[in-house]
Design a protein around this motif. Structure first.
Motif, PDB file in Angstrom:
ATOM      1  N   ALA A  27       0.838  -1.208   0.000  1.00 21.82           N
ATOM      2  CA  ALA A  27       0.000   0.000   0.000  1.00 21.82           C
ATOM      3  C   ALA A  27       0.870   1.254   0.000  1.00 21.82           C
ATOM      4  CB  ALA A  27      -0.938  -0.003   1.206  1.00 21.82           C
ATOM      5  N   ILE A  28       1.958   1.236   0.754  1.00 19.67           N
ATOM      6  CA  ILE A  28       2.878   2.383   0.763  1.00 19.67           C
ATOM      7  C   ILE A  28       3.520   2.558  -0.608  1.00 19.67           C
ATOM      8  CG2 ILE A  28       5.067   3.219   1.711  1.00 19.67           C
ATOM      9  CD1 ILE A  28       4.205   1.920   4.386  1.00 19.67           C
ATOM     10  N   LEU A  29       3.927   1.446  -1.218  1.00 19.12           N
ATOM     11  CA  LEU A  29       4.502   1.532  -2.570  1.00 19.12           C
ATOM     12  C   LEU A  29       3.480   2.068  -3.569  1.00 19.12           C
ATOM     13  CD1 LEU A  29       6.606  -1.746  -2.929  1.00 19.12           C
ATOM     14  CD2 LEU A  29       7.441   0.588  -2.700  1.00 19.12           C
ATOM     15  N   ASP A  30       2.255   1.607  -3.473  1.00 16.80           N
ATOM     16  CA  ASP A  30       1.205   2.075  -4.383  1.00 16.80           C
ATOM     17  C   ASP A  30       0.931   3.564  -4.204  1.00 16.80           C
ATOM     18  OD1 ASP A  30       0.998  -0.479  -5.371  1.00 16.80           O
ATOM     19  OD2 ASP A  30      -0.788  -0.992  -4.199  1.00 16.80           O
ATOM     20  N   GLN A  31       0.979   4.033  -2.980  1.00 13.89           N
ATOM     21  CA  GLN A  31       0.741   5.446  -2.725  1.00 13.89           C
ATOM     22  C   GLN A  31       1.892   6.314  -3.228  1.00 13.89           C
ATOM     23  OE1 GLN A  31       0.099   5.550   1.493  1.00 13.89           O
ATOM     24  NE2 GLN A  31      -2.017   4.836   1.352  1.00 13.89           N
ATOM     25  N   SER A  32       3.102   5.768  -3.276  1.00 16.08           N
ATOM     26  CA  SER A  32       4.268   6.545  -3.721  1.00 16.08           C
ATOM     27  C   SER A  32       4.405   6.587  -5.240  1.00 16.08           C
ATOM     28  CB  SER A  32       5.544   5.963  -3.114  1.00 16.08           C
ATOM     29  OG  SER A  32       5.867   4.726  -3.727  1.00 16.08           O
ATOM     30  N   THR A  33       3.622   5.825  -5.965  1.00 16.60           N
ATOM     31  CA  THR A  33       3.759   5.735  -7.425  1.00 16.60           C
ATOM     32  C   THR A  33       3.670   7.087  -8.129  1.00 16.60           C
ATOM     33  OG1 THR A  33       2.918   3.479  -7.390  1.00 16.60           O
ATOM     34  CG2 THR A  33       2.861   4.608  -9.489  1.00 16.60           C
ATOM     35  N   PRO A  34       2.726   7.961  -7.832  1.00 12.96           N
ATOM     36  CA  PRO A  34       2.652   9.210  -8.607  1.00 12.96           C
ATOM     37  C   PRO A  34       3.757  10.220  -8.294  1.00 12.96           C
ATOM     38  CG  PRO A  34       0.788   9.037  -7.096  1.00 12.96           C
ATOM     39  CD  PRO A  34       1.591   7.802  -6.944  1.00 12.96           C
ATOM     40  N   TYR A  35       4.477  10.055  -7.216  1.00 17.66           N
ATOM     41  CA  TYR A  35       5.481  11.031  -6.795  1.00 17.66           C
ATOM     42  C   TYR A  35       6.867  10.661  -7.338  1.00 17.66           C
ATOM     43  CZ  TYR A  35       1.668  12.147  -3.703  1.00 17.66           C
ATOM     44  OH  TYR A  35       0.432  12.466  -3.209  1.00 17.66           O
ATOM     45  N   VAL A  36       7.013  10.709  -8.654  1.00 21.33           N
ATOM     46  CA  VAL A  36       8.242  10.267  -9.316  1.00 21.33           C
ATOM     47  C   VAL A  36       9.439  11.093  -8.871  1.00 21.33           C
ATOM     48  CG1 VAL A  36       9.360   9.961 -11.556  1.00 21.33           C
ATOM     49  CG2 VAL A  36       6.932   9.448 -11.303  1.00 21.33           C
ATOM     50  N   THR A  37       9.299  12.400  -8.881  1.00 21.65           N
ATOM     51  CA  THR A  37      10.429  13.276  -8.538  1.00 21.65           C
ATOM     52  C   THR A  37      10.882  13.043  -7.109  1.00 21.65           C
ATOM     53  OG1 THR A  37       9.540  14.932 -10.044  1.00 21.65           O
ATOM     54  CG2 THR A  37      11.210  15.662  -8.484  1.00 21.65           C
ATOM     55  N   TYR A  38       9.958  12.962  -6.182  1.00 27.86           N
ATOM     56  CA  TYR A  38      10.320  12.769  -4.776  1.00 27.86           C
ATOM     57  C   TYR A  38      10.953  11.404  -4.540  1.00 27.86           C
ATOM     58  CZ  TYR A  38       7.477  16.915  -4.125  1.00 27.86           C
ATOM     59  OH  TYR A  38       6.967  18.170  -4.204  1.00 27.86           O
ATOM     60  N   ARG A  39      10.457  10.399  -5.242  1.00 26.76           N
ATOM     61  CA  ARG A  39      11.053   9.062  -5.098  1.00 26.76           C
ATOM     62  C   ARG A  39      12.509   9.084  -5.536  1.00 26.76           C
ATOM     63  NH1 ARG A  39       9.055   5.454  -8.602  1.00 26.76           N
ATOM     64  NH2 ARG A  39       7.546   6.765  -9.636  1.00 26.76           N
ATOM     65  N   TRP A  40      12.775   9.702  -6.692  1.00 28.89           N
ATOM     66  CA  TRP A  40      14.140   9.734  -7.214  1.00 28.89           C
ATOM     67  C   TRP A  40      15.053  10.631  -6.375  1.00 28.89           C
ATOM     68  CZ3 TRP A  40      16.308   6.200  -9.926  1.00 28.89           C
ATOM     69  CH2 TRP A  40      15.534   5.390 -10.750  1.00 28.89           C
ATOM     70  N   ILE A  41      14.496  11.692  -5.804  1.00 33.77           N
ATOM     71  CA  ILE A  41      15.293  12.522  -4.894  1.00 33.77           C
ATOM     72  C   ILE A  41      15.697  11.697  -3.672  1.00 33.77           C
ATOM     73  CG2 ILE A  41      15.159  14.475  -3.289  1.00 33.77           C
ATOM     74  CD1 ILE A  41      13.569  15.967  -5.459  1.00 33.77           C
ATOM     75  N   GLY A  42      14.766  10.926  -3.131  1.00 34.94           N
ATOM     76  CA  GLY A  42      15.080  10.051  -2.002  1.00 34.94           C
ATOM     77  C   GLY A  42      16.141   9.022  -2.354  1.00 34.94           C
ATOM     78  N   THR A  43      16.046   8.459  -3.546  1.00 36.18           N
ATOM     79  CA  THR A  43      17.051   7.487  -3.984  1.00 36.18           C
ATOM     80  C   THR A  43      18.407   8.167  -4.158  1.00 36.18           C
ATOM     81  OG1 THR A  43      15.371   6.159  -5.071  1.00 36.18           O
ATOM     82  CG2 THR A  43      17.628   5.816  -5.789  1.00 36.18           C
TER      83      THR A  43
END
Length: 181
Positions: A27-43
């Protein structure tokens, strides 16, 4: 009237708990799907922390090398199409005997570019690999002594070979350098 409930076995209790945790994680992964920029910044931040750990600890170069190879492999899979157009052209030529030509009418099927590795999976596996590599830097068993410049050169050679760039024409020189090292 009230029948006693059967006792739950320890295995069933653990299975139920892990299934619940897996659902919450998904569910957390599914909720993070639309936030591409923030995911990549975190990575990117996680990768920077890993690099700082390697720099200040002065070790674990083999872990960094393995991570680099893995990330290169993921990146190349992300850039490649799922269906190779050159193979499709060869199949069509063999079926009807014609040479590959450009489309002549509007009724031909549109084939969009589909990546072999979707962006979300690329992000997920890269982030997971960075986390595992960072975790490995805290255990001395993974600190194998190596001469890091050789690993950097091997990584660059592998990058040139796998990316099929114009530098791949210089392979005889690179092959000679690898024998020298």
């Amino acid at each position: 009237m009230d029948a006693p409930e059967p006792e739950q076995t320890p295995f069933a209790a653990v299975t139920a708990h892990t299934t619940k945790l897996q659902r919450q994680y998904q569910a957390i992964l599914d909720q993070s799907t639309p936030y591409v920029t923030y995911r990549w910044i975190g990575t990117g931040v996680a990768l920077l922390m890993f690099f700082l750990r390697i720099f200040f600890a002065q070790g674990w170069y083999i872990v960094a090398y393995a991570l680099g190879i893995y990330l290169l492999n993921l990146f190349l899979a992300f850039l490649q199409p799922k269906f190779d157009p050159s193979n499709d052209a060869l199949d069509n030529e063999m079926e009807d005997g014609s040479v590959g030509t450009l489309p002549t009418n509007r009724d031909e099927e549109f084939k969009p570019f589909i990546r072999r590795l979707p962006e979300f999976k690329f992000w997920y596996w890269a982030t997971r690999a960075i986390g595992i590599a960072f975790l490995c830097t805290w255990f001395a068993i993974f600190d194998v002594p190596v001469f890091w410049p050789v690993l950097v050169m091997y990584w660059l050679i592998l990058f040139v070979l796998t990316s099929k760039s114009p530098l791949s024409d210089a392979m005889p020189v690179i092959h000679m350098l690898t024998k020298v090292l």
